[in-house]
Design a protein around this motif. Structure first.
Motif, PDB file in Angstrom:
ATOM      1  N   GLY A  81       0.777  -1.231   0.000  1.00 15.17           N
ATOM      2  CA  GLY A  81       0.000   0.000   0.000  1.00 15.17           C
ATOM      3  C   GLY A  81       0.806   1.277   0.000  1.00 15.17           C
ATOM      4  N   ALA A  82       2.139   1.187  -0.056  1.00 16.00           N
ATOM      5  CA  ALA A  82       2.965   2.393  -0.064  1.00 16.00           C
ATOM      6  C   ALA A  82       2.650   3.232  -1.291  1.00 16.00           C
ATOM      7  CB  ALA A  82       4.446   2.022  -0.062  1.00 16.00           C
ATOM      8  N   CYS A  83       2.467   4.545  -1.088  1.00 16.59           N
ATOM      9  CA  CYS A  83       2.072   5.385  -2.217  1.00 16.59           C
ATOM     10  C   CYS A  83       2.376   6.849  -1.922  1.00 16.59           C
ATOM     11  CB  CYS A  83       0.578   5.218  -2.500  1.00 16.59           C
ATOM     12  SG  CYS A  83      -0.019   6.114  -3.956  1.00 16.59           S
ATOM     13  N   THR A  84       2.828   7.566  -2.932  1.00 15.17           N
ATOM     14  CA  THR A  84       2.961   9.016  -2.855  1.00 15.17           C
ATOM     15  C   THR A  84       2.241   9.614  -4.056  1.00 15.17           C
ATOM     16  OG1 THR A  84       5.028   9.147  -4.127  1.00 15.17           O
ATOM     17  CG2 THR A  84       5.216   8.803  -1.744  1.00 15.17           C
ATOM     18  N   VAL A  85       1.576  10.757  -3.834  1.00 17.45           N
ATOM     19  CA  VAL A  85       0.809  11.405  -4.899  1.00 17.45           C
ATOM     20  C   VAL A  85       1.021  12.916  -4.805  1.00 17.45           C
ATOM     21  CG1 VAL A  85      -1.477  11.800  -5.894  1.00 17.45           C
ATOM     22  CG2 VAL A  85      -0.977   9.615  -4.782  1.00 17.45           C
ATOM     23  N   THR A  86       1.235  13.534  -5.947  1.00 15.28           N
ATOM     24  CA  THR A  86       1.152  14.993  -6.067  1.00 15.28           C
ATOM     25  C   THR A  86       0.017  15.284  -7.023  1.00 15.28           C
ATOM     26  OG1 THR A  86       3.524  15.288  -5.685  1.00 15.28           O
ATOM     27  CG2 THR A  86       2.334  17.122  -6.682  1.00 15.28           C
ATOM     28  N   PHE A  87      -1.014  15.944  -6.520  1.00 13.81           N
ATOM     29  CA  PHE A  87      -2.272  16.135  -7.246  1.00 13.81           C
ATOM     30  C   PHE A  87      -2.500  17.629  -7.456  1.00 13.81           C
ATOM     31  CE2 PHE A  87      -6.849  16.753  -7.453  1.00 13.81           C
ATOM     32  CZ  PHE A  87      -7.322  15.682  -8.195  1.00 13.81           C
ATOM     33  N   SER A  88      -2.467  18.077  -8.716  1.00  9.67           N
ATOM     34  CA  SER A  88      -2.681  19.494  -9.035  1.00  9.67           C
ATOM     35  C   SER A  88      -3.902  19.626  -9.929  1.00  9.67           C
ATOM     36  CB  SER A  88      -1.458  20.079  -9.749  1.00  9.67           C
ATOM     37  OG  SER A  88      -0.315  20.028  -8.920  1.00  9.67           O
ATOM     38  N   MET A  89      -4.780  20.592  -9.590  1.00  5.64           N
ATOM     39  CA  MET A  89      -6.015  20.758 -10.335  1.00  5.64           C
ATOM     40  C   MET A  89      -6.246  22.238 -10.643  1.00  5.64           C
ATOM     41  SD  MET A  89      -9.893  19.532  -9.344  1.00  5.64           S
ATOM     42  CE  MET A  89      -9.544  17.795  -9.563  1.00  5.64           C
ATOM     43  N   GLY A  90      -5.555  22.750 -11.651  1.00  8.72           N
ATOM     44  CA  GLY A  90      -5.761  24.108 -12.118  1.00  8.72           C
ATOM     45  C   GLY A  90      -5.814  25.122 -10.986  1.00  8.72           C
ATOM     46  N   THR A  91      -6.868  25.932 -11.000  1.00  9.21           N
ATOM     47  CA  THR A  91      -7.016  26.973  -9.993  1.00  9.21           C
ATOM     48  C   THR A  91      -7.357  26.429  -8.618  1.00  9.21           C
ATOM     49  OG1 THR A  91      -9.347  27.241 -10.611  1.00  9.21           O
ATOM     50  CG2 THR A  91      -7.749  28.661 -11.724  1.00  9.21           C
ATOM     51  N   ALA A  92      -7.712  25.143  -8.537  1.00 12.12           N
ATOM     52  CA  ALA A  92      -8.063  24.543  -7.243  1.00 12.12           C
ATOM     53  C   ALA A  92      -6.838  24.180  -6.419  1.00 12.12           C
ATOM     54  CB  ALA A  92      -8.935  23.307  -7.448  1.00 12.12           C
ATOM     55  N   GLY A  93      -5.636  24.347  -6.986  1.00 15.07           N
ATOM     56  CA  GLY A  93      -4.434  24.164  -6.193  1.00 15.07           C
ATOM     57  C   GLY A  93      -3.805  22.784  -6.262  1.00 15.07           C
ATOM     58  N   THR A  94      -2.906  22.538  -5.305  1.00  8.43           N
ATOM     59  CA  THR A  94      -2.092  21.323  -5.285  1.00  8.43           C
ATOM     60  C   THR A  94      -2.122  20.679  -3.902  1.00  8.43           C
ATOM     61  OG1 THR A  94      -0.609  22.192  -6.985  1.00  8.43           O
ATOM     62  CG2 THR A  94       0.242  20.404  -5.605  1.00  8.43           C
ATOM     63  N   MET A  95      -2.158  19.356  -3.900  1.00  8.74           N
ATOM     64  CA  MET A  95      -2.090  18.596  -2.660  1.00  8.74           C
ATOM     65  C   MET A  95      -1.085  17.465  -2.820  1.00  8.74           C
ATOM     66  SD  MET A  95      -5.096  16.576  -0.558  1.00  8.74           S
ATOM     67  CE  MET A  95      -5.175  15.187  -1.692  1.00  8.74           C
ATOM     68  N   GLU A  96      -0.300  17.240  -1.795  1.00  6.90           N
ATOM     69  CA  GLU A  96       0.604  16.096  -1.748  1.00  6.90           C
ATOM     70  C   GLU A  96       0.038  15.077  -0.773  1.00  6.90           C
ATOM     71  OE1 GLU A  96       4.892  17.025  -1.502  1.00  6.90           O
ATOM     72  OE2 GLU A  96       4.242  19.119  -1.589  1.00  6.90           O
ATOM     73  N   LEU A  97       0.245  13.822  -1.082  1.00 10.01           N
ATOM     74  CA  LEU A  97      -0.288  12.738  -0.247  1.00 10.01           C
ATOM     75  C   LEU A  97       0.760  11.652  -0.094  1.00 10.01           C
ATOM     76  CD1 LEU A  97      -3.762  11.031  -0.452  1.00 10.01           C
ATOM     77  CD2 LEU A  97      -1.707   9.642  -0.781  1.00 10.01           C
ATOM     78  N   VAL A  98       0.838  11.112   1.107  1.00  5.60           N
ATOM     79  CA  VAL A  98       1.705   9.961   1.392  1.00  5.60           C
ATOM     80  C   VAL A  98       0.875   8.920   2.140  1.00  5.60           C
ATOM     81  CG1 VAL A  98       3.692   9.115   2.703  1.00  5.60           C
ATOM     82  CG2 VAL A  98       3.839  11.292   1.468  1.00  5.60           C
ATOM     83  N   ARG A  99       0.924   7.687   1.658  1.00 10.53           N
ATOM     84  CA  ARG A  99       0.325   6.582   2.406  1.00 10.53           C
ATOM     85  C   ARG A  99       1.446   5.635   2.818  1.00 10.53           C
ATOM     86  NH1 ARG A  99      -4.423   3.280  -0.280  1.00 10.53           N
ATOM     87  NH2 ARG A  99      -2.712   2.419  -1.535  1.00 10.53           N
ATOM     88  N   ALA A 100       1.655   5.551   4.127  1.00 16.41           N
ATOM     89  CA  ALA A 100       2.734   4.722   4.669  1.00 16.41           C
ATOM     90  C   ALA A 100       2.210   3.918   5.846  1.00 16.41           C
ATOM     91  CB  ALA A 100       3.902   5.599   5.109  1.00 16.41           C
ATOM     92  N   ASP A 101       2.456   2.620   5.814  1.00 19.54           N
ATOM     93  CA  ASP A 101       2.012   1.722   6.894  1.00 19.54           C
ATOM     94  C   ASP A 101       0.508   1.858   7.164  1.00 19.54           C
ATOM     95  OD1 ASP A 101       4.660   0.819   7.271  1.00 19.54           O
ATOM     96  OD2 ASP A 101       5.097   2.563   8.514  1.00 19.54           O
ATOM     97  N   GLY A 102      -0.248   2.077   6.102  1.00 16.50           N
ATOM     98  CA  GLY A 102      -1.696   2.120   6.220  1.00 16.50           C
ATOM     99  C   GLY A 102      -2.277   3.451   6.635  1.00 16.50           C
ATOM    100  N   THR A 103      -1.440   4.431   6.934  1.00 16.03           N
ATOM    101  CA  THR A 103      -1.913   5.752   7.353  1.00 16.03           C
ATOM    102  C   THR A 103      -1.678   6.755   6.230  1.00 16.03           C
ATOM    103  OG1 THR A 103      -1.396   5.244   9.661  1.00 16.03           O
ATOM    104  CG2 THR A 103      -1.727   7.555   9.098  1.00 16.03           C
ATOM    105  N   VAL A 104      -2.642   7.661   6.037  1.00 12.57           N
ATOM    106  CA  VAL A 104      -2.564   8.638   4.955  1.00 12.57           C
ATOM    107  C   VAL A 104      -2.275  10.028   5.529  1.00 12.57           C
ATOM    108  CG1 VAL A 104      -3.801   9.743   3.055  1.00 12.57           C
ATOM    109  CG2 VAL A 104      -4.159   7.305   3.529  1.00 12.57           C
ATOM    110  N   TYR A 105      -1.310  10.720   4.929  1.00 17.53           N
ATOM    111  CA  TYR A 105      -0.947  12.072   5.322  1.00 17.53           C
ATOM    112  C   TYR A 105      -1.063  12.974   4.093  1.00 17.53           C
ATOM    113  CZ  TYR A 105       1.323   9.182   8.883  1.00 17.53           C
ATOM    114  OH  TYR A 105       1.578   8.237   9.853  1.00 17.53           O
ATOM    115  N   THR A 106      -1.507  14.213   4.313  1.00 21.09           N
ATOM    116  CA  THR A 106      -1.630  15.145   3.204  1.00 21.09           C
ATOM    117  C   THR A 106      -1.048  16.507   3.565  1.00 21.09           C
ATOM    118  OG1 THR A 106      -3.848  15.876   3.894  1.00 21.09           O
ATOM    119  CG2 THR A 106      -3.728  14.043   2.329  1.00 21.09           C
ATOM    120  N   LYS A 107      -0.655  17.243   2.510  1.00 16.92           N
ATOM    121  CA  LYS A 107      -0.188  18.619   2.649  1.00 16.92           C
ATOM    122  C   LYS A 107      -0.751  19.401   1.473  1.00 16.92           C
ATOM    123  CE  LYS A 107       4.103  19.736   1.680  1.00 16.92           C
ATOM    124  NZ  LYS A 107       5.579  19.932   1.780  1.00 16.92           N
TER     125      LYS A 107
END
Length: 247
Positions: A81-107
């Motif tokens: 389940g390890a995963c990193t995501v950088t998600f950008s959506m035009g004017t709606a901005g950007t979010m970074e996500l990390v899923r590690a050891d089953g827990t999800v963190y966002t910035k």
């Protein structure tokens, strides 16, 4: 092979009768050779999908459009389940996500936080924007942007879209993708009443012709929807998914 070269080779082979077995191999269309010898275009597509599914880890670069503008998603996903995501959506901005050891963190940046708080009381929204902009937090699993981003952590969802259309595949040109030799496959639109996807859609895919036949790129266009393009890379590379140190 160039037609002139093919003709010359045929003449030489006719003269050297004893070498006919070797000549047959020499004149063979390169498309029929490994790694796709004897395979139809739908079979090549299925083989590429299976190889990509079997990868222990993969990186994705996804591009499409939304009402808020261009969407870009960069993903690294791997085992357990390890995963990193950088998600950008035009004017709606950007979010970074990390899923590690089953827990999800966002910035999230300010634009993303404001978009996510659009339906909240102004005072509460402003407080969250001030407090959370640029900070890592443990994410709510039911958050809209979090849910959207987590979908990309499972590449099977994207591969399933291509698998459902593989019966329409045709072989195209050999065009390198990211410096890797690749065979292009194209899918003709399904006609009304045909099996598979809806009428008016088309797709292209690029499959590695050296080494493991991974899917390197796919593009799907559906009627009334913006095109979706996905590039695949980093097969088998470790995924740097760890709990953010600033938490």
């Amino acid at each position: 092979m160039h037609p002139v070269a093919r003709t010359a080779a045929a003449v030489l082979c006719t003269v050297a009768v004893s070498g006919l077995a070797a000549c047959g191999s020499f004149l063979e269309d390169p498309e029929a050779q490994a790694p796709f010898a004897g395979l139809t275009a739908p079979e090549v597509t299925s083989k590429a999908i299976a190889a990509t599914r079997a990868a222990t880890s993969v990186r994705l670069a996804v591009t499409t459009e939304s009402a808020d503008g261009p969407v870009q998603v960069f993903v690294a996903t791997g085992a357990r389940g390890a995963c990193t995501v950088t998600f950008s959506m035009g004017t709606a901005g950007t979010m970074e996500l990390v899923r590690a050891d089953g827990t999800v963190y966002t910035k999230s940046d300010e634009a993303m936080l404001r978009a996510a708080s659009a339906d909240r009381p102004r005072g509460d929204a402003e407080a969250d924007v001030k407090k959370l902009t640029g900070r890592w937090v443990k994410a709510r699993p039911d958050g809209r942007r979090t849910t959207e981003s987590l979908r990309y952590c499972d590449p099977r969802r994207l591969l399933d879209r291509l698998a459902a259309r593989s019966d329409t595949a045709h072989k195209g040109e050999r065009v390198p993708i990211g410096g890797r030799p690749a065979l292009t496959l194209t899918g003709t639109p399904h006609g009304s009443g045909a099996s598979g996807g809806p009428a008016g859609e088309s797709w292209t895919a690029s499959v590695a012709t050296e080494g493991t036949p991974y899917l390197l790129k796919m593009r799907v266009t559906e009627q009334g929807e913006p095109p979706l393009t996905v590039e695949f890379s980093g097969f088998g590379r470790p995924v740097p998914a760890k709990k953010p140190a600033t938490l």
